[in-house]
Design a protein around this motif. Structure first.
Motif, short mmCIF file in Angstrom:
data_model
loop_
_atom_site.label_atom_id
_atom_site.label_comp_id
_atom_site.label_asym_id
_atom_site.label_seq_id
_atom_site.Cartn_x
_atom_site.Cartn_y
_atom_site.Cartn_z
N LEU A 149 -8.59 1.70 0.91
CA LEU A 149 -9.33 2.80 1.47
C LEU A 149 -9.79 2.72 3.07
N LEU A 150 -10.33 1.37 2.99
CA LEU A 150 -10.57 0.92 4.61
C LEU A 150 -9.44 1.10 5.69
N LEU A 151 -8.33 0.53 5.12
CA LEU A 151 -7.18 0.62 5.94
C LEU A 151 -6.70 2.10 6.23
N ILE A 152 -6.81 3.14 5.27
CA ILE A 152 -6.83 4.54 5.68
C ILE A 152 -7.64 5.03 6.53
N LYS A 153 -9.10 4.65 6.27
CA LYS A 153 -9.98 5.07 7.08
C LYS A 153 -9.97 4.58 8.51
N LYS A 154 -9.19 3.44 8.87
CA LYS A 154 -9.20 2.92 9.98
C LYS A 154 -7.99 3.26 10.84
N GLY A 155 -7.25 4.17 10.23
CA GLY A 155 -5.94 5.03 10.63
C GLY A 155 -4.69 4.20 10.54
N PHE A 156 -4.63 3.24 9.60
CA PHE A 156 -3.43 2.73 9.38
C PHE A 156 -2.27 3.56 8.57
N HIS A 157 -1.00 3.60 8.77
CA HIS A 157 -0.19 4.22 7.87
C HIS A 157 -0.02 3.34 6.60
N VAL A 158 -0.44 3.76 5.56
CA VAL A 158 -0.67 2.85 4.49
C VAL A 158 0.67 3.24 3.28
N LYS A 159 1.54 2.45 2.97
CA LYS A 159 2.32 2.41 1.90
C LYS A 159 2.05 1.43 0.83
N LEU A 160 2.02 2.25 -0.62
CA LEU A 160 1.79 1.29 -1.69
C LEU A 160 2.87 1.15 -2.45
N ASN A 161 3.32 -0.21 -2.60
CA ASN A 161 4.48 -0.78 -3.28
C ASN A 161 4.14 -0.90 -4.90
N ALA A 162 4.66 -0.23 -5.65
CA ALA A 162 4.37 -0.42 -7.26
C ALA A 162 5.89 -0.71 -7.90
N VAL A 163 5.85 -1.97 -8.19
CA VAL A 163 7.06 -2.18 -9.20
C VAL A 163 6.99 -1.87 -10.70
N LEU A 164 7.73 -1.25 -11.04
CA LEU A 164 7.58 -0.49 -12.48
C LEU A 164 8.26 -1.27 -13.47
N MET A 165 7.38 -1.54 -14.62
CA MET A 165 8.02 -2.14 -15.70
C MET A 165 7.69 -1.41 -16.96
N LYS A 166 8.67 -1.06 -17.84
CA LYS A 166 8.48 -0.22 -19.08
C LYS A 166 7.77 -0.71 -19.95
N GLY A 167 6.89 0.13 -20.25
CA GLY A 167 5.80 -0.57 -21.45
C GLY A 167 4.76 -1.02 -20.81
N PHE A 168 4.58 -1.40 -19.56
CA PHE A 168 3.37 -1.86 -18.90
C PHE A 168 2.90 -0.91 -18.07
N ASN A 169 3.57 -0.54 -16.92
CA ASN A 169 2.88 0.47 -15.94
C ASN A 169 3.50 1.67 -15.92
N ASP A 170 4.61 2.19 -16.70
CA ASP A 170 5.33 3.41 -16.33
C ASP A 170 4.50 4.70 -16.86
N ASP A 171 3.59 4.59 -17.34
CA ASP A 171 2.38 5.49 -18.03
C ASP A 171 1.72 5.68 -16.85
N GLU A 172 1.84 5.23 -15.66
CA GLU A 172 0.89 5.30 -14.45
C GLU A 172 1.68 5.97 -13.59
N ILE A 173 2.84 6.51 -13.48
CA ILE A 173 3.56 6.94 -12.48
C ILE A 173 2.76 8.26 -12.01
N ILE A 174 2.20 9.09 -12.95
CA ILE A 174 1.60 10.55 -12.42
C ILE A 174 0.29 10.11 -11.80
N ASN A 175 -0.32 9.07 -12.38
CA ASN A 175 -1.65 8.69 -11.84
C ASN A 175 -1.43 8.06 -10.37
N PHE A 176 -0.54 7.38 -10.24
CA PHE A 176 0.05 7.15 -8.94
C PHE A 176 0.19 8.06 -7.94
N ILE A 177 1.19 9.23 -8.14
CA ILE A 177 1.33 10.43 -7.59
C ILE A 177 0.02 11.16 -7.17
#
Length: 335
Positions: A149-177
């Motif tokens: 949030l600080l980086l965004i506030k300071k004007g940086f272009h931020v990309k979040l890199n999420a490595v998806l793994m089945k059964g671990f964080n694939d249920d968070e895809i929509i939360n990330f979007i």
């Protein structure tokens, strides 16, 4: 530029204008897909590039056509002379960016701004505190989240890199979007890739098709907007209508982007990797320290780059451990 000086063109006609430089093998997190559970033997300090050597090698790549340099690790910010390296590289006519886990990036806001770094990729594989702790083996979620949030506030272009793994964080895809709804941020979903020690197998991977099924099941078709991908882009980019941010999919396994690849990697101990998946390396540091020109080493390494994923041109080959276990663990390659 004549053929004799085109040292960054491979045998398939691809020109390499983007160099990723790993500054360290060390990291303040211990992500399971990046670092083997037992850890790794670190290169002795004397085997790592000094800041002068990083600069000298970078100068040669820029002279021959590199226009973008990304600093990676490990975690690049844990290197004590990170600021010095950044200031030296900022003297070159090149776009600078970094990939970080953002644990301590708040300490570097001023030096990043001063040296015109605008684009920052942050590795974040879960928006759930407990999952974050599990995958990183460290309890730093709040610090990372607040620094994003600080980086965004300071004007940086931020990309979040999420490595998806089945059964671990694939249920968070929509939360990330949905995280992109009110924030000008890009979330990039990365297919789980095979590296030494990360216990990769196809069943753990969440594919491009899997991700888009989640998206299409959750949003109306006319609200999912395909964006124009940039030249040499590794990702397929989308956004949800009226959301401030966007999301993207990096499908290195099921739908590789090798035809337009313009990337090379320099490891912290001075080895040139012509492909993320390649098990071969070319020693630039020893050549440099021997007082010899490194251009011919670079030219030979780049020209030998294979057409697809270091020779693993089918999914069947990716499932053969002996083909990818000769590669480094991800932490010693550089993200």
């Amino acid at each position: 530029m004549n053929n004799e000086t085109k040292i960054l063109q491979d045998s398939h006609g691809r020109n390499h204008t983007y160099l990723r430089i790993s500054l360290t093998e060390r990291c303040n997190l211990r992500c399971t897909y990046c670092m083997p559970e037992a850890g790794i033997p670190l290169s002795p300090k004397s085997h790592l590039m000094t800041y002068e050597e990083v600069f000298d090698i970078a100068k040669i790549f820029v002279k021959h056509g590199v226009t973008k340099i990304r600093l990676t690790g490990g975690e690049p910010l844990v290197r004590k002379d990170f600021s010095v390296i950044l200031e030296k590289l900022a003297l070159l006519p090149v776009e600078l960016s970094i990939t970080s886990n953002a644990v301590i990036i708040d300490r570097f806001i001023d030096v990043l701004k001063t040296n015109d770094v605008k684009n920052i990729n942050v590795s974040l594989d879960s928006l759930n505190r407990d999952k974050f702790t599990h995958i990183t083996r460290r309890n730093q979620f709040d610090k990372v989240y607040n620094n994003i949030l600080l980086l965004i506030k300071k004007g940086f272009h931020v990309k979040l890199n999420a490595v998806l793994m089945k059964g671990f964080n694939d249920d968070e895809i929509i939360n990330f979007i949905n995280f992109t709804k009110d924030l000008p941020i890009s979330v990039r979903f990365i297919e789980f890739m095979p590296f030494d020690g990360n216990k990769w197998d196809m069943s753990k991977m969440v594919s491009y098709a899997d991700i888009m099924k989640y998206v299409n099941d959750s949003f109306l078709e006319n609200n999912v907007i395909k964006l124009q991908d940039a030249p040499n882009d590794t990702s397929k980019n989308y956004k949800i209508k009226d959301y401030k941010g966007s999301f993207a999919i990096i499908s290195s396994v099921t739908n590789p982007f090798c035809d337009s690849c313009n990337r090379l990697r320099l490891t912290a101990n001075g080895q040139l990797k012509n492909c993320l998946f390649s098990s071969t390396e070319s020693d630039l540091l020893t050549t440099l320290r021997g007082g010899k020109p490194i251009e011919q080493v670079i030219k030979k390494a780049v020209f030998a780059k294979l057409k697809v994923r270091g020779g693993m041109d089918t999914l069947n080959k990716l499932q053969k451990p002996h083909l990818h276990s000769k590669n480094r663990s991800m932490i010693t390659i550089g993200g």
